[in-house]
Design an enzyme around this catalytic site. Structure first.
Site, PDB file in Angstrom:
ATOM      1  N   LYS B  94      25.994  38.786  50.189  1.00 32.36           N
ATOM      2  CA  LYS B  94      25.109  39.377  51.207  1.00 32.36           C
ATOM      3  C   LYS B  94      23.674  39.530  50.718  1.00 32.36           C
ATOM      4  O   LYS B  94      22.721  39.446  51.501  1.00 32.36           O
ATOM      5  CB  LYS B  94      25.650  40.743  51.636  1.00 32.36           C
ATOM      6  N   GLU B 116      23.151  46.549  60.322  1.00 31.64           N
ATOM      7  CA  GLU B 116      24.511  47.002  60.590  1.00 31.64           C
ATOM      8  C   GLU B 116      25.315  46.739  59.338  1.00 31.64           C
ATOM      9  O   GLU B 116      24.957  45.884  58.531  1.00 31.64           O
ATOM     10  CB  GLU B 116      25.095  46.215  61.758  1.00 31.64           C
ATOM     11  N   SER B 382      33.371  35.401  47.572  1.00 29.98           N
ATOM     12  CA  SER B 382      32.139  35.931  48.168  1.00 29.98           C
ATOM     13  C   SER B 382      31.755  37.329  47.694  1.00 29.98           C
ATOM     14  O   SER B 382      30.599  37.715  47.765  1.00 29.98           O
ATOM     15  CB  SER B 382      32.267  35.926  49.692  1.00 29.98           C
TER      16      SER B 382
END
Lengths: 256, 400
Positions: B94, B116, B382
């Site tokens: 991210k 968010e 990830s």
């Protein structure tokens, strides 16, 4: 000429402004909605905006979000709102405008929705998350079935957007009075005045202003700048509290 | 056979009919402004240098491509490589997007960023980006996710962000996005919305993809160096779809198998899942046209996954397009399969994966044994699993 256009013309000829209250279909029940529409008309409403419940109403503030939730808990969806309109249409000629998010319409099928809405007696549709750029099919199908497509303009709208929205709109143009969501605090400022002026230069179509109007004084200020006003959250709140809406609507009507 | 893909999205943000812009008119000028700024800065030498320096010295890129020898032996088939996005600063991919968008927000003279978050990883990454470049930051998070991811809530607050609980709807990621969009609609003049995945209105799907595509660019070079050939198969989990498109994008013109793994939750028949391709249909939600879990009335269904980051009702529009082209196959892993993979990777490799990434591992567990020992799989790891340890313990009935 559509029922909406006729109403605006009639009001204009007599120097009056349109009062357009918003209520949520199915809040607190479908039966109450019909009663409320007739009461609102009696109290002086010129047109009615009917909300269609949706799970994710991203343009709405807390008051109307709760109304969506209450109506959904009654299992009210677009499929039940259209027969409701048909039912209401038996008793009144007041212009009825649906305010629905795009996905329920998309899922219903655009052509099927437009046809059935027009047949049931809906006069116009507002889709807050559909911009003209994505509405090609919707606009042409609606035109075919004589359903007015009402698009929104905002204080942030630039000259290009104003032209685009004015062109795509039929019936009237919905000017969102604030940079924000429904029910937020209204400010009547220079941006509103100058955008409305720009808009008046770009089009002859009527303009109604909504979002954040909750008092007769505010209604008057805004009505002076436009052809009509829309009041949603303030009415939805009264309904939620089980309070009298007739007196409130009458007071607004007198103020404008 | 090489097939050169058409460069998409088009100028309106459409991926062959998917995507687009379905937002309140109020946001249109901001989306135009963002698109213009993004297209300008992505070619700007100073911006590229600044971002690349941060990727290297702050995020810790390039991340390793690690040969998982013991997992490979355990499964007895294809060689499994892990792209170690879990080693990025803050523990997940991210940050690749969040830092880039924070930098972009600063260039656009915005003073505040909002985001968010579901699992909390994107919230932490955005709060980190805000603190790095000096911006005010507010994160929206569903109350259900706040409960599941208490550790990340505390991390965001430590980083100086305001975390606002969203207590309406299903109280998860989709409701946090609604609330972030409402905030953006209200404060758009000085606020940038750092959307965390390759979803939403144009230009987000394209921009987030481009900021994440560094994963695949590195992996492609790394595997060529390590093995002298391209892999046979790529696997990544798909929530909104940013880590998967990030890995796949650099390989789209190669003839290799790519698999996206959605959250199968308690199984598709149960209705409690987040497998949009297996259980959804075309819809318009939160800014774009894509596959959506919805009922016959077009209302959005509640989703379920053991992993908060995959617990979302729709999926990035480019994935729909690539699925139509049969470039990427989509499957799902259930909660149980993901939990087993979570433990398997921990035990065989000493790597605790995020529950999201555990879905991708679960797919490797299914396909690797049947593949030859010369074939190669790259799994995108990830994120790391520290954030999930408490929830896994709770599921196993272990008090911590």
């Amino acid at each position: 000429m559509s029922r909406i256009s006729k109403t605006f013309k009639k009001l204009k000829n007599s120097g009056k402004k349109a009062l357009i209250p918003y209520i949520m279909a199915g809040d607190p029940s479908l039966h109450d909605t019909k009663k409320l529409v007739l009461e609102l008309e009696e109290a002086g409403a010129d047109m009615i905006e009917l909300g269609v419940p949706f799970t994710d109403p991203l343009a709405d503030g807390p008051a109307i979000q709760r109304a969506h939730e209450r109506a959904l808990s009654q299992n009210v969806t677009l499929r039940k709102v259209l027969p409701l309109v048909e039912e209401i249409r038996k008793d009144t000629n007041i212009p009825l405008i649906l305010m629905t998010y795009y996905n329920p319409v998309f899922k219903y099928g655009i052509e099927a929705f437009v046809k059935e809405a027009a047949r049931a007696g809906v006069d116009g549709v507002i889709v807050p998350d559909l911009i003209p750029d994505e509405a090609g099919d919707f606009i042409s199908i609606a035109k075919k079935h004589k359903l007015d497509t009402i698009f929104l303009l905002a204080p942030t709208s630039t000259g290009d957007r104003i032209k685009k929205v004015a062109k795509a709109s039929a019936g009237f143009i919905y000017y969102v009075s604030i940079t924000g969501i429904t029910g937020a605090t209204l400010t009547v400022d220079e941006t509103m005045k100058s955008t409305l002026e720009k808009l008046k230069k770009a089009t002859k179509k009527p303009v109604a202003v909504g979002f954040g109007i909750s008092k007769p004084e505010e209604a008057k200020l805004v009505a002076d700048l436009a052809d009509g006003i829309i009041i949603g959250s303030a009415i939805v709140r009264l309904i939620a509290e089980g309070k009298d809406i007739k007196g409130f609507v009458k007071a607004i009507k007198e103020a404008i | 056979m090489k097939k050169i893909l058409k460069k998409l999205p088009d100028s309106k943000g459409h991926f062959n009919g998917y995507g687009g812009r379905f937002v309140p008119e109020t946001l249109m000028p901001a989306l135009h402004e963002l698109e213009k700024a993004y297209k300008n800065y992505i070619k700007d030498k100073n911006f590229i240098e600044e971002l690349s320096m941060l990727q290297k010295t702050y995020i810790g890129r390039p991340t390793a491509l690690y040969f998982a020898k013991r997992l490979t032996e355990h499964l007895g088939g294809a060689k499994i490589y892990l792209k170690r996005e879990d080693l990025c600063h803050t523990g997940a991919h991210k940050i690749n997007n969040a830092i880039a968008q924070a930098l972009l927000a600063k260039k656009m003279d915005k003073t505040r960023i909002i985001a968010e978050t579901g699992a909390g990883q994107h919230g932490v990454a955005t709060a980190t980006g805000a603190s790095l470049v000096g911006l005010e930051c507010e994160i929206y998070m569903g109350s259900e996710d706040i409960r599941r991811q208490a550790l990340n809530v505390f991390r965001m607050r430590l980083l100086g962000a305001k975390v606002t609980e969203v207590n309406i709807g299903s109280r998860t990621l989709k409701d946090a996005i609604n609330e972030a969009l409402r905030d953006w609609t209200t404060n758009v003049r000085y606020t940038h919305y750092v959307l965390g995945t390759a979803f939403g209105p144009h230009p987000y799907p394209q921009m987030v993809r481009d900021f994440q595509s560094v994963i695949g660019k590195e992996a492609r070079q790394q595997i060529l160096k390590a093995e002298g050939k391209l892999p046979d198969c790529l696997i990544a989990c798909v929530g909104g779809g940013s880590n998967s498109i990030g890995l796949f994008y650099a390989f789209l013109n190669d003839n290799i198998k790519m698999t996206g793994v959605e959250a199968g939750g308690l199984g598709i028949e149960s209705g409690k899942h987040a497998a949009r391709f297996a259980g959804g249909s075309l819809g318009v939600f939160q800014g774009c046209k894509s596959y959506l879990l919805q009922d016959d009335d077009g209302n959005v269904l509640g989703t379920h996954s053991v992993s908060a980051g995959l617990d979302y009702a729709s999926v990035g529009p480019e994935h729909c397009y690539l699925r139509d082209l049969k470039k990427i196959e989509y499957t799902y892993a259930t909660d149980d399969e993901a939990l087993k993979a979570f433990e398997l990777l921990s035990r065989t490799e000493g790597i605790i994966p995020a529950l999201e990434s555990a879905h991708a591992i679960a797919e490797a567990v299914k396909v690797a044994p049947a593949m030859s020992k010369e074939s190669i799989i790259i799994v995108n790891l990830s994120g790391r699993g520290d954030k999930d340890v408490q929830e896994v313990a709770r599921i196993k009935g272990i008090g911590l």
